[in-house]
Design an enzyme around this catalytic site. Structure first.
Site, mmCIF file in Angstrom:
data_model
loop_
_atom_site.group_PDB
_atom_site.id
_atom_site.type_symbol
_atom_site.label_atom_id
_atom_site.label_comp_id
_atom_site.label_asym_id
_atom_site.label_seq_id
_atom_site.Cartn_x
_atom_site.Cartn_y
_atom_site.Cartn_z
ATOM 1 N N GLU A 95 9.050 -4.167 13.196
ATOM 2 C CA GLU A 95 8.672 -3.169 12.105
ATOM 3 C C GLU A 95 7.668 -2.346 12.629
ATOM 4 O O GLU A 95 6.309 -2.826 12.579
ATOM 5 C CB GLU A 95 8.603 -3.663 10.692
ATOM 6 C CG GLU A 95 8.489 -2.689 9.744
ATOM 7 C CD GLU A 95 8.147 -3.023 8.437
ATOM 8 O OE1 GLU A 95 7.737 -4.048 8.132
ATOM 9 O OE2 GLU A 95 8.643 -2.203 7.303
ATOM 10 N N PHE A 121 0.932 -1.308 0.149
ATOM 11 C CA PHE A 121 -0.140 -0.006 -0.165
ATOM 12 C C PHE A 121 0.761 1.479 0.172
ATOM 13 O O PHE A 121 0.342 2.167 -0.334
ATOM 14 C CB PHE A 121 -0.957 0.044 1.342
ATOM 15 C CG PHE A 121 -0.174 0.302 2.280
ATOM 16 C CD1 PHE A 121 0.048 1.692 2.908
ATOM 17 C CD2 PHE A 121 0.075 -0.575 3.490
ATOM 18 C CE1 PHE A 121 0.567 2.087 4.101
ATOM 19 C CE2 PHE A 121 0.855 -0.313 4.688
ATOM 20 C CZ PHE A 121 0.893 1.058 4.692
ATOM 21 N N GLU A 140 -4.819 -4.062 -1.910
ATOM 22 C CA GLU A 140 -6.298 -3.724 -2.063
ATOM 23 C C GLU A 140 -6.767 -2.510 -1.331
ATOM 24 O O GLU A 140 -7.868 -2.068 -1.153
ATOM 25 C CB GLU A 140 -7.217 -4.935 -1.535
ATOM 26 C CG GLU A 140 -6.859 -5.448 0.060
ATOM 27 C CD GLU A 140 -5.442 -6.269 0.196
ATOM 28 O OE1 GLU A 140 -4.756 -6.080 -0.713
ATOM 29 O OE2 GLU A 140 -5.470 -7.225 0.794
ATOM 30 N N SER A 186 5.504 -6.955 3.337
ATOM 31 C CA SER A 186 5.757 -7.221 4.409
ATOM 32 C C SER A 186 6.555 -8.864 4.485
ATOM 33 O O SER A 186 6.515 -9.418 3.735
ATOM 34 C CB SER A 186 4.569 -7.510 5.601
ATOM 35 O OG SER A 186 3.723 -8.510 5.257
ATOM 36 N N CYS A 191 9.657 1.557 3.401
ATOM 37 C CA CYS A 191 10.493 0.498 3.957
ATOM 38 C C CYS A 191 11.938 1.076 4.034
ATOM 39 O O CYS A 191 12.788 0.229 4.673
ATOM 40 C CB CYS A 191 10.661 -0.442 2.895
ATOM 41 S SG CYS A 191 11.233 -0.059 1.163
ATOM 42 N N LYS A 244 -1.142 -7.262 -9.390
ATOM 43 C CA LYS A 244 -2.362 -7.155 -8.327
ATOM 44 C C LYS A 244 -1.748 -6.394 -7.228
ATOM 45 O O LYS A 244 -0.991 -6.510 -6.607
ATOM 46 C CB LYS A 244 -2.287 -8.647 -7.877
ATOM 47 C CG LYS A 244 -3.473 -9.244 -7.163
ATOM 48 C CD LYS A 244 -3.784 -8.152 -6.177
ATOM 49 C CE LYS A 244 -2.984 -8.617 -4.952
ATOM 50 N NZ LYS A 244 -3.449 -7.500 -3.469
#
Ligand code: NAD
Length: 494
Positions: free
Chosen positions: A387, A154, A181, A231, A286, A178
């Site tokens: 994290e 995301f 979402e 992740s 990240c 893909k």
């Protein structure tokens, strides 16, 4: 947005926008306003199969299009991205929460990858030797894999699909995206521009969805390679399942990035850069600095200056003027981040700047966590090891650079490690010894340009060829060696 009248996002398969037959549609929510801005289908596996079939049919033609012609589509795509930068950036802010300036910046980094992939005619060249034996030549050529897929997170909805798509299609593959979402509308805008650029039907497809959709990608025999960013637990899962099914995989995972601050560093510059690294994009990068390790006298100066920088950062809705930091992605994420901060404080860390339970005027339901700074963080606790993916900076202290590097290297992740110093020798020692794939020296977000690989290590990466540049070209091509002889008199004179 290519969406139906009630804001339902569409899949793009074989050159057509199609409403998914999904049983479940999720709300897409603006994390600052809490307004629902769309509905995303959790597409069933059958729709992945349709996309893969269309891509396979297109591949048989696309791979024969000369690379010099394939890149013309990318040149047009790049021009369209520039023309539509503002529109896509606004959508990124609305569904992802980062500020408009941050959204523009991520798109610039994405466009850079389109530009680099336009060099495919030279990047995908092979090698050859004449006369490996008298009259016999040997060549190595690069051929595309076929249908390839990419699954994205995301936090960079405009940039991360472009780490993969341009290289995949430039080298002659057909591509399925893909997207996350949580941020599907930005991806949909990118693919609408792919359509406008005139790519033939089936070369690029968009399939929205969640786990079932991903599993269908991982199991589909026509899909030859999978790129993933997200992740670490999901990266590990995707790498195992894709490779068990005989696919190539490159899976970028999570991170926990340490930064060492030596006493000879320019503290004003260091603080400015560190505040941007730790709190920029609400810490949802990240490559965000997550742990700062001060050495010697750096402790008192840096602690005081970063506390000021954290307190003075303007938090709000990213489309509003003057806002420096937006919300985190969801209210669940806000709760998770705040509970890690609380656990850290219970473990003995000192909450120097507490960003919990703060509201932005006019946005009471927004998922805002304000910049947070904790000192005296234990190297073994949750704050130091988890994290957090929020605007939280944990401070630790070391007596020497050796001790600081030991702390840097005592972690599972290896995405980035940075040092701030004026000493070339200290910088070299750090560059040499730090266990991480992206190193920053007086840099807070060591994000490789598109013409370098994005080199995560350890638990931050599963695979061998990374995203971007030559690695992208190699990932999306397989080598073929040809040894050839054309009989005539090649007899040796000596
Ligand atoms: P995520 O792992 O939750 O989701 C990423 C993608 O995987 C999404 O498309 C999602 O639909 C899919 N997915 C989620 N759970 C799945 C499951 N169980 N099975 C199959 N598919 C699944 O990640 P996120 O929250 O969207 O993104 C944040 C994470 O991404 C952070 O950990 C961050 O560090 C990481 N990230 C890494 C890099 C990098 O370059 N290493 C870059 C950006 C983000």
């Amino acid at each position: 947005m290519n969406a139906t009248s009630n804001g339902t996002l569409l899949n793009y398969i074989n050159g057509a926008w199609i409403k998914s037959s999904a049983a479940t549609f999720l709300d897409v929510t603006n994390p600052a306003t809490a307004q629902v801005i769309g509905h995303v289908p959790l597409s069933p596996g059958g729709e992945v199969a349709q996309a893969a079939d269309a891509a396979q049919a297109a591949f048989l033609l696309w791979r024969r299009v000369p690379v010099t012609e394939r890149i013309q589509y990318l040149f047009r795509f790049k021009a369209l991205l520039e023309q539509n930068l503002d529109d896509i950036a606004r959508m990124i802010t609305q569904e992802c929460g980062k500020t408009y300036a941050e959204a523009v910046a991520e798109l610039r980094r994405g466009i850079e990858n389109v530009e680099v992939a336009c060099g495919a005619p030279i990047l995908m060249q092979g090698v050859n030797n004449e006369d490996i034996a008298p009259g016999i030549d040997e060549h190595m050529i690069r051929q595309p894999l076929g249908v390839v897929a990419c699954i994205t997170p995301f936090n960079f909805p405009g940039m991360i699909p472009l780490w993969f798509l341009p290289y995949a299609v430039a080298t002659g593959n057909c591509f399925i995206l893909k997207p996350s979402e949580k941020v599907p509308a930005s991806a949909q805008k990118l693919i609408a521009l792919v359509e406008q650029a005139g790519f033939p039907a089936g070369v690029v497809q968009l399939v929205h969805g969640g786990k079932e959709t991903v599993d269908a990608i991982l199991d589909h025999p026509r899909i030859k390679a999978v790129s993933f960013v997200g992740s670490t637990p999901v990266a590990r899962y995707i790498y195992s399942r894709a490779t068990a099914n005989g696919k190539r995989a490159q899976c970028q995972g999570g991170a926990k990035n340490p930064v060492v601050i030596l006493p000879d560093a320019d503290m004003e510059m260091t603080t400015r850069i560190m505040a941007d690294s730790a709190f920029g994009c609400a810490g949802q990068r990240c490559l965000a600095a997550s742990v700062a390790i001060t050495v010697g006298d750096a402790r008192s100066t840096f602690t005081e200056m970063i506390a000021d920088a954290a307190t003075s950062r303007t938090v709000g809705y990213g489309l509003n003027e003057g806002v420096q930091m937006g919300p985190v992605i969801t209210n669940e994420s806000k709760q998770r981040i705040e509970s890690i901060i609380s656990a850290g404080a219970q473990e003995g860390a000192n909450l120097l700047v507490d960003g919990r339970s703060r509201a932005v005027a006019g946005y009471a339901d927004g998922a805002f966590v304000f910049p947070t700074v904790l000192t005296d963080v234990a190297p073994t606790g949750a704050l130091a090891r988890t994290e957090i993916f929020g605007p939280v900076l944990s401070l630790m202290h070391a007596a020497t650079i050796e001790d600081a590097i030991a702390l840097v290297n005592d972690r599972a992740y290896g995405n980035m490690a940075c040092i701030f110093t004026n000493s070339g020798a200290a910088a070299r020692k750090f560059r040499y010894e730090a266990i991480a794939g992206n190193i920053g020296i007086n840099i807070g977000v060591a994000a490789p340009m598109a013409f370098f690989p994005f080199s995560g290590w350890s638990e931050s990466f599963f695979g061998d060829l990374h995203a971007q540049a030559h690695h992208g070209i190699e990932f999306y091509t397989q080598t073929k060696v040809v040894i050839e002889r054309w009989p005539q008199d090649w007899s040796r004179q000596f």
